[in-house]
Design a protein around this motif. Structure first.
Motif, PDB file in Angstrom:
ATOM      1  N   PHE A   1       0.846  -1.194   0.000  1.00  0.00           N
ATOM      2  CA  PHE A   1       0.000   0.000   0.000  1.00  0.00           C
ATOM      3  C   PHE A   1       0.882   1.245   0.000  1.00  0.00           C
ATOM      4  N   ALA A   2       1.960   1.180   0.793  1.00  0.00           N
ATOM      5  CA  ALA A   2       2.866   2.323   0.855  1.00  0.00           C
ATOM      6  C   ALA A   2       3.522   2.551  -0.500  1.00  0.00           C
ATOM      7  N   ALA A   3       3.911   1.458  -1.153  1.00  0.00           N
ATOM      8  CA  ALA A   3       4.540   1.582  -2.468  1.00  0.00           C
ATOM      9  C   ALA A   3       3.579   2.219  -3.453  1.00  0.00           C
ATOM     10  N   VAL A   4       2.332   1.796  -3.382  1.00  0.00           N
ATOM     11  CA  VAL A   4       1.349   2.340  -4.307  1.00  0.00           C
ATOM     12  C   VAL A   4       1.044   3.794  -3.940  1.00  0.00           C
ATOM     13  N   ARG A   5       1.002   4.056  -2.648  1.00  0.00           N
ATOM     14  CA  ARG A   5       0.773   5.430  -2.172  1.00  0.00           C
ATOM     15  C   ARG A   5       1.783   6.380  -2.785  1.00  0.00           C
ATOM     16  N   ASP A   6       3.059   5.936  -2.818  1.00  0.00           N
ATOM     17  CA  ASP A   6       4.116   6.797  -3.329  1.00  0.00           C
ATOM     18  C   ASP A   6       4.049   6.998  -4.832  1.00  0.00           C
ATOM     19  N   ARG A   7       3.257   6.195  -5.499  1.00  0.00           N
ATOM     20  CA  ARG A   7       3.223   6.274  -6.956  1.00  0.00           C
ATOM     21  C   ARG A   7       1.878   6.684  -7.519  1.00  0.00           C
ATOM     22  N   THR A   8       0.973   7.049  -6.659  1.00  0.00           N
ATOM     23  CA  THR A   8      -0.342   7.454  -7.159  1.00  0.00           C
ATOM     24  C   THR A   8      -0.646   8.875  -6.723  1.00  0.00           C
ATOM     25  N   THR A   9      -1.657   9.427  -7.357  1.00  0.00           N
ATOM     26  CA  THR A   9      -2.085  10.786  -7.004  1.00  0.00           C
ATOM     27  C   THR A   9      -3.585  10.773  -6.769  1.00  0.00           C
ATOM     28  N   GLY A  10      -4.088  11.914  -6.335  1.00  0.00           N
ATOM     29  CA  GLY A  10      -5.537  12.072  -6.213  1.00  0.00           C
ATOM     30  C   GLY A  10      -6.120  11.236  -5.091  1.00  0.00           C
ATOM     31  N   TRP A  11      -7.381  10.792  -5.307  1.00  0.00           N
ATOM     32  CA  TRP A  11      -8.079  10.063  -4.232  1.00  0.00           C
ATOM     33  C   TRP A  11      -7.390   8.760  -3.908  1.00  0.00           C
ATOM     34  N   ARG A  12      -6.746   8.187  -4.904  1.00  0.00           N
ATOM     35  CA  ARG A  12      -6.054   6.922  -4.642  1.00  0.00           C
ATOM     36  C   ARG A  12      -4.937   7.151  -3.637  1.00  0.00           C
ATOM     37  N   HIS A  13      -4.233   8.263  -3.825  1.00  0.00           N
ATOM     38  CA  HIS A  13      -3.142   8.583  -2.911  1.00  0.00           C
ATOM     39  C   HIS A  13      -3.670   8.681  -1.479  1.00  0.00           C
ATOM     40  N   HIS A  14      -4.810   9.350  -1.324  1.00  0.00           N
ATOM     41  CA  HIS A  14      -5.379   9.498   0.018  1.00  0.00           C
ATOM     42  C   HIS A  14      -5.787   8.150   0.588  1.00  0.00           C
ATOM     43  N   MET A  15      -6.420   7.347  -0.267  1.00  0.00           N
ATOM     44  CA  MET A  15      -6.876   6.040   0.204  1.00  0.00           C
ATOM     45  C   MET A  15      -5.689   5.194   0.664  1.00  0.00           C
ATOM     46  N   TYR A  16      -4.629   5.167  -0.173  1.00  0.00           N
ATOM     47  CA  TYR A  16      -3.485   4.324   0.179  1.00  0.00           C
ATOM     48  C   TYR A  16      -2.701   4.910   1.348  1.00  0.00           C
ATOM     49  N   THR A  17      -2.771   6.229   1.513  1.00  0.00           N
ATOM     50  CA  THR A  17      -2.147   6.823   2.694  1.00  0.00           C
ATOM     51  C   THR A  17      -2.786   6.270   3.958  1.00  0.00           C
ATOM     52  N   LEU A  18      -4.123   6.214   3.916  1.00  0.00           N
ATOM     53  CA  LEU A  18      -4.836   5.657   5.069  1.00  0.00           C
ATOM     54  C   LEU A  18      -4.516   4.174   5.239  1.00  0.00           C
ATOM     55  N   LEU A  19      -4.569   3.450   4.126  1.00  0.00           N
ATOM     56  CA  LEU A  19      -4.398   1.996   4.198  1.00  0.00           C
ATOM     57  C   LEU A  19      -2.991   1.598   4.633  1.00  0.00           C
ATOM     58  N   SER A  20      -1.991   2.434   4.271  1.00  0.00           N
ATOM     59  CA  SER A  20      -0.624   2.020   4.572  1.00  0.00           C
ATOM     60  C   SER A  20      -0.202   2.364   5.998  1.00  0.00           C
ATOM     61  N   LEU A  21      -1.086   3.001   6.740  1.00  0.00           N
ATOM     62  CA  LEU A  21      -0.848   3.261   8.167  1.00  0.00           C
ATOM     63  C   LEU A  21       0.495   3.939   8.433  1.00  0.00           C
ATOM     64  N   GLY A  22       0.877   4.841   7.570  1.00  0.00           N
ATOM     65  CA  GLY A  22       2.106   5.593   7.791  1.00  0.00           C
ATOM     66  C   GLY A  22       3.376   4.768   7.655  1.00  0.00           C
ATOM     67  N   TRP A  23       3.359   3.798   6.826  1.00  0.00           N
ATOM     68  CA  TRP A  23       4.527   2.939   6.611  1.00  0.00           C
ATOM     69  C   TRP A  23       5.635   3.737   5.921  1.00  0.00           C
TER      70      TRP A  23
ATOM     71  N   VAL B   1      -8.951  -6.707  -6.922  1.00  0.00           N
ATOM     72  CA  VAL B   1      -7.752  -6.526  -7.743  1.00  0.00           C
ATOM     73  C   VAL B   1      -7.494  -5.061  -8.067  1.00  0.00           C
ATOM     74  N   LYS B   2      -8.509  -4.205  -7.869  1.00  0.00           N
ATOM     75  CA  LYS B   2      -8.284  -2.786  -8.133  1.00  0.00           C
ATOM     76  C   LYS B   2      -7.894  -2.031  -6.860  1.00  0.00           C
ATOM     77  N   ILE B   3      -8.003  -2.662  -5.724  1.00  0.00           N
ATOM     78  CA  ILE B   3      -7.664  -1.973  -4.475  1.00  0.00           C
ATOM     79  C   ILE B   3      -6.359  -2.516  -3.892  1.00  0.00           C
ATOM     80  N   PHE B   4      -6.268  -3.833  -3.859  1.00  0.00           N
ATOM     81  CA  PHE B   4      -5.050  -4.456  -3.344  1.00  0.00           C
ATOM     82  C   PHE B   4      -4.109  -4.747  -4.510  1.00  0.00           C
ATOM     83  N   PRO B   5      -2.814  -4.520  -4.333  1.00  0.00           N
ATOM     84  CA  PRO B   5      -1.879  -5.007  -5.346  1.00  0.00           C
ATOM     85  C   PRO B   5      -1.969  -6.534  -5.342  1.00  0.00           C
ATOM     86  N   SER B   6      -2.485  -7.136  -6.419  1.00  0.00           N
ATOM     87  CA  SER B   6      -2.813  -8.551  -6.341  1.00  0.00           C
ATOM     88  C   SER B   6      -1.586  -9.445  -6.457  1.00  0.00           C
ATOM     89  N   VAL B   7      -0.456  -8.854  -6.801  1.00  0.00           N
ATOM     90  CA  VAL B   7       0.795  -9.594  -6.677  1.00  0.00           C
ATOM     91  C   VAL B   7       1.649  -8.789  -5.699  1.00  0.00           C
TER      92      VAL B   7
END
Lengths: 262, 463
Positions: free
Chosen positions: B180-202, B424-430
């Motif tokens: 989630f943190a990896a995706v957070r660092d590579r996304t923008t917009g609402w996705r960035h916010h969502m993954y920020t929450l999901l990654s718990l400050g990793w 598959v659109k929320i979790f990195p499935s691999v």
């Protein structure tokens, strides 16, 4: 003269926790029942007239499910007459056996219900609490006698048939399991009457379930097994007495008297 | 290492991994929307409408009758619980045995566990007569001042499934935090916010990796016995009855093996679809299919053995109801289904002996689906044949599922697909970081290769 407490009060001996626990937990106290309602059915007398089934339907507000549901195997009959054919034509015999809830002492249905909708009450009856049932139907699976009936849908009574519903018995909702109760409403009433009369116990023959009442051949006897003088206790001593599927060790309270063919 | 070497051969760099997997999250083609639309539509039409109808009418909407009070709903419940079994269990076992081929597939396997469990719980709701009171099966202080019946295997079920559901959701979530943190660092917009929450400050510090590694392994060790116990307990629903052919001591291991079997087949199906439609050809390879194929073969043999044993113990008992139930199973009304099950689950998997079969994708897909059809049949037959032939011959009967039941069966598959498509659109499935670990391990073996963390990566192997 008031005795001084220090002298006259016996000193309580030190008891271990284990001893206290043993005293508290009287073995088998939970098995002591107020009554042990029992029914004997004399198969020599049963002629398969199905009057018991009709009486039960009327007494316990059992719905008439209709042709379609009947064909799909969803009839509601707390007591049924099972028919078994023996031999080949022309030497053929037909035997009847009325089967209702056997009110097992070790009932398999009671252990499986997750919400305790079916349990053993103080009269040794296996009771079903409709309001508590969530309809997992596992009790019907566990019952070896196939005497539990499930309400697949809500039932209705056409005008004016709803007038004949027994006010002492609930009308069951869809999704609820039901079965023979030994006419618990009558047992309750008899117990109430006994209490009003200042008696402690119900007299033998004071009440009988609807099926027993209706049996024209008097094949069925109902009573309290704990009362040694009752009719049912006498008929239990009959050499023909047996229980259906005794080998399963469910200890039914319905005892059949074997048909003797000679 | 074989797996890692494969990856290097295909010139996978850290950046590739990031790009590929983040792309699977953010780039959504029309194909996906069409599939999702179909899945949602099917769920509504085939699952929600019939269920609503059934809630209105009662269980009469299903085909059940007097001796046959359990039908496809109960079979479906066991089936979905079974399907849930392989994901997290396999992932845990492979994690503590440090099998590196696990890394590309475990996330979706775990998701399968989670969603199958969700569907199984929904199946219970569909099954019971009054689902609006289902909470009475939970031990909470209620207005009736009544505990649930702790002797009931159904209550054990509630407990076991609730625990398993909690355990597997925590497990999949915890394993995904670095991703989630990896995706957070590579996304923008609402996705960035969502993954920020999901990654718990990793942040990826050493301490964090260390703790994650510990917690993850600990949880893996805890979940393995849980997975075994869950299906044993589910089998007690049936085995603790005194119904002929259900009252079997072998049921607990039988169900556990059956569950892992159908779950592994389910993983193969999901792997195939992910590989084909999510563009993970480089991550999910022949190695995975080969290994899963071997596992399937072993499981099919154990399953067959237990099945034969079940027949044997029934016959050996000499008990007349037991023999009758046995005869009915083999030659009665449902016999075609029985032999179909034997064909799909006992004979067809023997093809897996050949390596050529194991590494060919389409035959593996077909086989995995066939196995699951067979396993569903198995669950149906356990209910179907046993309840048709209980003790009193007067109460014998057969049961045929109604249209509503069949529709709900299709609907649950659609429901599962919907959940998975959303996943598959929320979790990195691999798993991003674990795939990279494999790359790093491979790099250590082949030092001349440039394995520098491309794209400013901070992802280092945890262990």
């Amino acid at each position: 003269m008031t005795p001084t407490p220090s002298e006259d009060k016996p000193v309580e001996p030190e008891r271990s926790l284990r001893e206290k626990w043993r005293e508290y937990r009287k073995p088998g106290y939970y098995e002591e029942l107020d009554y042990a309602w029992t029914m004997t059915i004399d198969l020599d007398r049963c002629m398969g007239c199905e009057a018991c089934m009709v009486a039960c339907k009327a007494e316990n507000n059992l719905p008439i499910v209709g042709e379609q549901a009947f064909a799909r195997g969803r009839e509601m009959q707390w007591i049924r007459i099972e028919r078994y054919w023996e031999g080949q034509y022309p030497d053929i015999k037909l035997r009847f056996i009325p089967v209702m809830c056997q009110q097992c002492e070790a009932a398999p249905c009671e252990t499986v219900c997750p919400v305790t909708a079916t349990y053993h009450n103080q009269d040794g009856l296996n009771v079903q609490v409709y309001n508590r049932c969530i309809g997992t139907r596992s009790c019907a699976v566990y019952c070896p006698y196939e005497v539990r009936y499930f309400n697949y849908n809500d039932h209705h009574w056409d005008q004016p048939l709803e007038q004949q519903l027994n006010p002492d018995v609930t009308v069951r909702e869809k999704g609820v399991m039901e079965k023979c109760t030994f006419c618990i409403q009558r047992i309750r009433l008899a117990k109430d009457h006994a209490k009003d009369d200042g008696r402690r116990r119900v007299r033998d023959g004071e009440m009988v379930p609807a099926c027993v009442q209706a049996c024209p051949a008097e094949a069925m006897v109902f009573g309290d097994r704990k009362d040694a003088a009752s009719r049912v206790s006498a008929s239990l001593k009959d050499a023909r007495a047996y229980r259906v599927l005794d080998e399963l060790n469910t200890r039914p309270s319905v005892i059949y008297l074997k048909k003797v063919t000679g | 290492m074989e797996r890692a070497a494969n990856m290097n051969e295909r010139d996978l760099s850290y950046a590739d991994v990031n790009r590929d997997i983040v792309r699977s999250l953010v780039e959504t083609g029309p194909k996906y929307y069409i599939t999702l639309g179909c899945a949602v539509g099917l769920t509504v039409v085939c699952f929600l409408f019939p269920w609503f109808y059934q809630l209105q009418l009662g269980i009469a909407a299903a085909g059940m009758n007097h001796p046959q009070v359990w039908g496809t709903y109960e079979a479906g419940f066991i089936f979905w619980i079974g399907l849930s079994h392989s994901g997290t269990l396999l992932s845990c076992v492979l994690h503590i045995t440090r099998s590196s081929w696990r890394k590309a597939m475990y996330r979706s396997a775990e998701a399968m566990t989670l969603f199958s469990l969700v569907v199984a719980v929904i199946m219970v709701m569909v099954h019971v007569g009054r689902p609006w009171f289902i909470h009475w099966a939970f031990p909470y202080p209620n207005q009736m001042e009544l505990w649930p019946n702790f002797r009931s295997p159904l209550l054990f079920d509630v407990t076991a499934i609730a625990t398993y559901l909690t355990g597997s959701s925590v497990f999949i979530y915890m394993g995904s935090i670095p991703d989630f943190a990896a995706v957070r660092d590579r996304t923008t917009g609402w996705r960035h916010h969502m993954y920020t929450l999901l990654s718990l400050g990793w942040r990826g510090t050493d301490t964090e990796w260390h703790r994650l590694g510990w917690a993850y392994t600990l949880l893996a060790v805890l979940i393995i016995p849980l997975a075994v116990s869950v299906h044993s307990i589910v089998s007690w629903d049936w085995a603790s009855s005194i119904v002929p052919a259900l009252h079997q001591t072998i049921f607990a291991p039988y169900f556990v093996v059956g569950a892992i079997y159908s779950g592994t087949a389910g993983i193969v199906t999901v792997m195939f679809l992910l590989r084909k439609y999510m563009g993970f050809e480089r991550y999910i390879t022949e190695v995975h299919f080969d290994n899963l194929g071997k596992l399937l073969l072993a499981l099919s043999l154990i399953w067959t053995y237990i099945n034969v044993l079940e027949l044997f113990t029934g016959w050996y008992s000499g008990d007349s109801p037991e023999i009758e139930a046995l005869k009915y199973k083999l030659f009665g009304y449902y016999a075609p289904l029985y032999w179909e099950m034997i064909l799909f689950c006992a004979f067809a998997p023997l093809l897996l002996i050949s390596k050529r079969f194991r590494v060919s994708f389409v035959p593996m897909l077909i086989l995995s689906i066939a196995i699951n059809i067979g396993m569903y049949t198995e669950r149906f037959l356990i209910v179907g044949t046993s309840l048709s032939r209980k003790y009193l011959p007067d109460a014998w009967g057969v049961y045929v599922p109604s249209l509503v039941e069949l529709s709900i069966l299709v609907g649950t598959i659609a429901l599962f697909s919907t959940l998975f498509l959303l996943f598959v659109k929320i979790f990195p499935s691999v798993s991003i970081y674990e795939v990279k670990e494999t790359l790093a391990e491979a790099a250590a073996e082949v030092p001349e290769r440039d394995t520098g963390a491309a794209g400013g990566d901070r992802w280092q192997p945890a262990r």
